[in-house]
Design a protein around this motif. Structure first.
Motif, PDB file in Angstrom:
ATOM      1  N   LEU A   9     -18.757  29.732 -56.054  1.00 25.95           N
ATOM      2  CA  LEU A   9     -19.882  30.646 -55.857  1.00 25.95           C
ATOM      3  C   LEU A   9     -21.005  29.879 -55.183  1.00 25.95           C
ATOM      4  N   ILE A  10     -21.470  30.387 -54.051  1.00 26.16           N
ATOM      5  CA  ILE A  10     -22.596  29.799 -53.336  1.00 26.16           C
ATOM      6  C   ILE A  10     -23.775  30.756 -53.454  1.00 26.16           C
ATOM      7  N   VAL A  11     -24.895  30.259 -53.921  1.00 25.75           N
ATOM      8  CA  VAL A  11     -26.103  31.073 -54.051  1.00 25.75           C
ATOM      9  C   VAL A  11     -27.028  30.732 -52.894  1.00 25.75           C
ATOM     10  N   GLY A  12     -27.157  31.648 -51.943  1.00 27.75           N
ATOM     11  CA  GLY A  12     -27.983  31.418 -50.762  1.00 27.75           C
ATOM     12  C   GLY A  12     -27.152  31.373 -49.501  1.00 27.75           C
ATOM     13  N   VAL A  85     -29.423  39.723 -56.257  1.00 23.48           N
ATOM     14  CA  VAL A  85     -30.315  38.871 -57.031  1.00 23.48           C
ATOM     15  C   VAL A  85     -29.495  38.192 -58.123  1.00 23.48           C
ATOM     16  N   VAL A  86     -29.397  36.863 -58.066  1.00 26.76           N
ATOM     17  CA  VAL A  86     -28.718  36.113 -59.118  1.00 26.76           C
ATOM     18  C   VAL A  86     -29.738  35.821 -60.211  1.00 26.76           C
ATOM     19  N   TRP A  87     -29.542  36.410 -61.379  1.00 28.32           N
ATOM     20  CA  TRP A  87     -30.571  36.271 -62.418  1.00 28.32           C
ATOM     21  C   TRP A  87     -30.105  35.492 -63.651  1.00 28.32           C
ATOM     22  N   GLN A  88     -28.847  35.096 -63.666  1.00 24.20           N
ATOM     23  CA  GLN A  88     -28.385  34.234 -64.759  1.00 24.20           C
ATOM     24  C   GLN A  88     -27.114  33.516 -64.333  1.00 24.20           C
ATOM     25  N   VAL A  89     -27.037  32.238 -64.638  1.00 25.90           N
ATOM     26  CA  VAL A  89     -25.819  31.460 -64.458  1.00 25.90           C
ATOM     27  C   VAL A  89     -25.592  30.696 -65.756  1.00 25.90           C
ATOM     28  N   ALA A  90     -24.384  30.819 -66.292  1.00 25.60           N
ATOM     29  CA  ALA A  90     -24.053  30.164 -67.558  1.00 25.60           C
ATOM     30  C   ALA A  90     -22.666  29.552 -67.450  1.00 25.60           C
ATOM     31  N   ASP A  93     -16.119  27.881 -71.291  1.00 25.38           N
ATOM     32  CA  ASP A  93     -14.762  27.328 -71.190  1.00 25.38           C
ATOM     33  C   ASP A  93     -14.522  26.644 -69.839  1.00 25.38           C
ATOM     34  N   GLY A  94     -15.518  25.870 -69.373  1.00 22.56           N
ATOM     35  CA  GLY A  94     -15.366  25.138 -68.130  1.00 22.56           C
ATOM     36  C   GLY A  94     -15.512  25.979 -66.876  1.00 22.56           C
ATOM     37  N   ARG A  95     -15.896  27.237 -67.031  1.00 19.43           N
ATOM     38  CA  ARG A  95     -16.082  28.121 -65.883  1.00 19.43           C
ATOM     39  C   ARG A  95     -17.570  28.428 -65.707  1.00 19.43           C
ATOM     40  N   VAL A  96     -17.916  28.758 -64.481  1.00 22.34           N
ATOM     41  CA  VAL A  96     -19.275  29.203 -64.174  1.00 22.34           C
ATOM     42  C   VAL A  96     -19.279  30.731 -64.168  1.00 22.34           C
ATOM     43  N   ILE A  97     -20.186  31.312 -64.920  1.00 25.82           N
ATOM     44  CA  ILE A  97     -20.285  32.774 -64.967  1.00 25.82           C
ATOM     45  C   ILE A  97     -21.699  33.161 -64.546  1.00 25.82           C
ATOM     46  N   ALA A  98     -21.790  33.916 -63.465  1.00 30.61           N
ATOM     47  CA  ALA A  98     -23.090  34.322 -62.916  1.00 30.61           C
ATOM     48  C   ALA A  98     -23.244  35.829 -63.010  1.00 30.61           C
ATOM     49  N   MET A  99     -24.449  36.255 -63.345  1.00 27.88           N
ATOM     50  CA  MET A  99     -24.776  37.677 -63.366  1.00 27.88           C
ATOM     51  C   MET A  99     -25.629  37.992 -62.144  1.00 27.88           C
ATOM     52  N   LEU A 100     -25.217  38.986 -61.380  1.00 26.20           N
ATOM     53  CA  LEU A 100     -25.896  39.369 -60.149  1.00 26.20           C
ATOM     54  C   LEU A 100     -26.203  40.850 -60.204  1.00 26.20           C
ATOM     55  N   GLU A 113     -20.471  40.542 -62.302  1.00 24.20           N
ATOM     56  CA  GLU A 113     -20.225  39.279 -62.992  1.00 24.20           C
ATOM     57  C   GLU A 113     -19.264  38.463 -62.134  1.00 24.20           C
ATOM     58  N   VAL A 114     -19.725  37.309 -61.676  1.00 21.25           N
ATOM     59  CA  VAL A 114     -18.900  36.442 -60.834  1.00 21.25           C
ATOM     60  C   VAL A 114     -18.487  35.224 -61.642  1.00 21.25           C
ATOM     61  N   THR A 115     -17.200  35.032 -61.777  1.00 18.60           N
ATOM     62  CA  THR A 115     -16.657  33.867 -62.478  1.00 18.60           C
ATOM     63  C   THR A 115     -16.101  32.892 -61.440  1.00 18.60           C
ATOM     64  N   ALA A 116     -16.552  31.646 -61.495  1.00 21.10           N
ATOM     65  CA  ALA A 116     -16.168  30.654 -60.496  1.00 21.10           C
ATOM     66  C   ALA A 116     -15.818  29.327 -61.162  1.00 21.10           C
ATOM     67  N   ARG A 117     -15.130  28.478 -60.421  1.00 24.72           N
ATOM     68  CA  ARG A 117     -14.800  27.141 -60.916  1.00 24.72           C
ATOM     69  C   ARG A 117     -15.927  26.145 -60.631  1.00 24.72           C
ATOM     70  N   ALA A 118     -16.791  26.484 -59.681  1.00 22.98           N
ATOM     71  CA  ALA A 118     -17.929  25.622 -59.332  1.00 22.98           C
ATOM     72  C   ALA A 118     -19.000  26.487 -58.681  1.00 22.98           C
ATOM     73  N   VAL A 119     -20.227  25.988 -58.697  1.00 27.53           N
ATOM     74  CA  VAL A 119     -21.326  26.711 -58.057  1.00 27.53           C
ATOM     75  C   VAL A 119     -22.117  25.750 -57.177  1.00 27.53           C
ATOM     76  N   LEU A 120     -22.473  26.215 -55.996  1.00 26.10           N
ATOM     77  CA  LEU A 120     -23.343  25.464 -55.084  1.00 26.10           C
ATOM     78  C   LEU A 120     -24.648  26.236 -54.946  1.00 26.10           C
ATOM     79  N   ILE A 121     -25.744  25.599 -55.297  1.00 24.80           N
ATOM     80  CA  ILE A 121     -27.061  26.217 -55.195  1.00 24.80           C
ATOM     81  C   ILE A 121     -27.663  25.832 -53.851  1.00 24.80           C
ATOM     82  N   ALA A 122     -27.871  26.828 -53.015  1.00 20.03           N
ATOM     83  CA  ALA A 122     -28.435  26.603 -51.673  1.00 20.03           C
ATOM     84  C   ALA A 122     -29.583  27.577 -51.455  1.00 20.03           C
ATOM     85  N   THR A 123     -30.530  27.576 -52.392  1.00 25.03           N
ATOM     86  CA  THR A 123     -31.623  28.549 -52.388  1.00 25.03           C
ATOM     87  C   THR A 123     -32.804  28.131 -51.530  1.00 25.03           C
ATOM     88  N   GLY A 124     -32.729  26.947 -50.917  1.00 26.64           N
ATOM     89  CA  GLY A 124     -33.743  26.574 -49.941  1.00 26.64           C
ATOM     90  C   GLY A 124     -35.089  26.220 -50.539  1.00 26.64           C
TER      91      GLY A 124
END
Length: 481
Positions: A9-12, A85-90, A93-100, A113-124
């Motif tokens: 999951l890439i944010v931005g 709008v991504v308003w929560q990332v948690a 069990d080793g997964r990234v769960i984001a609420m958008l 609800e986006v479930t990912a193995r990794a997240v990249l924050i690119a919000t600038g």
């Protein structure tokens, strides 16, 4: 609620986010990119693919160059979620769960609800807050916001606009307005006259980025040749008006006092990393004294202090669009290695061109930081100036509470509600930390910053409720229950 699964999951969707998505897809990862904009590009390349301007060349060659990156991103196969709008990332069990939340609500919108193995924050980045007397009046806004209106809607400011502050964007926007055949009433440059002497030791290394420096010189020359009044070394700057901005008052480098009548004041004191999202995840941050801002602690590949979280682009440290693009590439390659899509040797081989290019583009940053980072006098306003715009808390109130022994911004929040408004501290956090440090004679790094909790962007109760999974036997009770 819609559920989506992916590898990354890439944010931005700015230069860093798009470049990372392209590289991650090339490595075979399933990628989702969530962005608040209507189209990819971020702030620097906003609407570059389909500009509302009849002649987009007024925004410059660097802006138009973003079209190639946007086209590559569109063809990469990454899933792009616009207006999200991504308003929560948690973590679970080793997964990234984001609420958008996707806006506006339609058949494709609502809560995801986006479930990912990794997240990249690119919000600038965001514009650095510059609290001055009158900055809350109607008719006052940031140059970055004014540039957004020009890029996204083709709206140019009125002919009596005064541009005040310091930094490259001040001159870039002025030159863009002149190319668009708009007049700038005046430029009030707050860069201290001694800044050039401070920056001089960094001049020789900065020659590695000589093309960047030449662009700046050309912009300044164009503004001067257009006959725009330029007032250098300005201090004691304030905005005056009865119910809205009517004039600006300042003292120039020679000591002469000036009053300029205007209905629109555009402020700018550079940009700083946007840190809300990584802070909410517990990523470690540090006070960058040369740039006078907070930045997350990351390694050369963007890996943060929190497992499965990478940060790239200006959100990890201001470097500009091209450096952000290469930072996104480096982060994506490291993520692909971490997730098993690449081996270390392949990652390192693909890294090398981006590492060399980043080094060249970042060579100019120490010079720009020394030249344009506003001095403490501009960052720490007088007692009567509003610092927290949401809750209308003044610098004097913050200093008074700090003198009583308030230990940090979180305690300050409890005492004054400073940072509890809709912006959630984005526009007051840095200033609050600096004011506490000033009063208590502590370092800003020791004082710290607000503790950021979800939701990290304003959302409705309905949107939060939509994110809660209910059992089949759930029954709604009466209120109060």
């Amino acid at each position: 609620m819609t559920q989506v699964k992916c590898d990354l999951l890439i944010v931005g969707a700015g230069p860093a986010g798009m470049s990372a998505a392209i590289e991650a897809r090339a490595a075979g990862l399933d990628v989702v990119v969530a962005d608040e904009g209507n189209a990819p590009g971020g702030q620097i390349y906003r609407d570059a693919a389909q500009s509302p301007l009849a002649d987009a060349t007024v925004l410059g060659d660097d802006y138009l160059a973003g079209r190639a990156l946007i086209e590559r991103f569109a063809g990469s196969g990454a899933k792009h979620l616009a207006r999200c709008v991504v308003w929560q990332v948690a973590f679970e069990d080793g997964r990234v769960i984001a609420m958008l939340t996707r806006k506006p609500h339609d058949e494709r919108g609502g809560t995801l609800e986006v479930t990912a193995r990794a997240v990249l924050i690119a919000t600038g980045a965001q514009e650095r807050p510059w609290p001055v007397q009158g900055w809350t009046l109607p008719g006052v806004m940031g140059i970055g916001a004014a540039q957004t209106l020009l890029k996204s809607s083709g709206l140019a400011p009125s002919q009596d606009a005064v541009l005040a502050g310091s930094g490259p964007l001040l001159w870039l926007f002025a030159s863009q307005l002149l190319k668009a055949r708009r007049r700038v009433c005046a430029i009030v440059d707050t860069t201290p006259s001694h800044a050039w002497r401070t920056a001089l030791p960094h001049a020789l290394p900065a020659l590695a980025g000589a093309d960047y420096l030449l662009k700046g010189v050309r912009m300044m020359r164009a503004v001067k040749q257009a006959g725009t009044p330029i007032h250098r070394g300005a201090c004691a700057f304030s905005i005056e008006g009865d119910g809205r901005a009517e004039s600006v008052r300042f003292v120039d480098a020679s000591g002469a006092q000036h009053v300029i009548r205007t209905s629109l004041v555009l402020l700018h004191q550079g940009v700083i990393p946007s840190t809300q999202l990584p802070r909410s995840l517990g990523c470690e941050h540090e006070w960058d004294a040369p740039s006078a801002c907070w930045r997350p602690r990351t390694d050369a590949r963007g890996r943060s202090s929190v497992e499965r979280v990478w940060i790239a682009g200006d959100g990890a440290g201001i470097g500009g669009a091209i450096a952000a693009m290469h930072a996104g590439t480096l982060a994506a390659l490291d993520i692909a290695r971490e997730l098993g899509a690449l081996d270390a040797a392949t990652r390192d081989a693909r890294n090398r061109p981006a590492v060399r290019a980043m080094k060249r583009h970042l060579a100019v940053r120490p010079l720009l930081d020394a030249l344009y980072t506003p001095p403490a006098a501009l960052r720490r306003p007088a007692d009567g100036v509003i610092v927290c715009r949401c809750e209308e808390v003044s610098a004097g109130e913050i200093r008074g509470i700090a003198a009583l022994g308030c230990q940090g911004p979180n305690q300050m929040k409890a005492f004054s509600r400073c940072g509890m408004g809709p912006c959630q501290g984005r526009w007051c956090g840095t200033t609050v930390s600096e004011l506490i440090a000033q009063v208590q004679q502590r370092s800003v790094g020791d004082v710290g910053y607000y503790r950021i909790r979800a939701p990290i962007k304003p959302v409705t109760i309905d949107e939060i409720a939509d994110s809660i999974a209910l059992d089949d036997d759930f029954t709604r009770g009466e209120f109060p229950s």
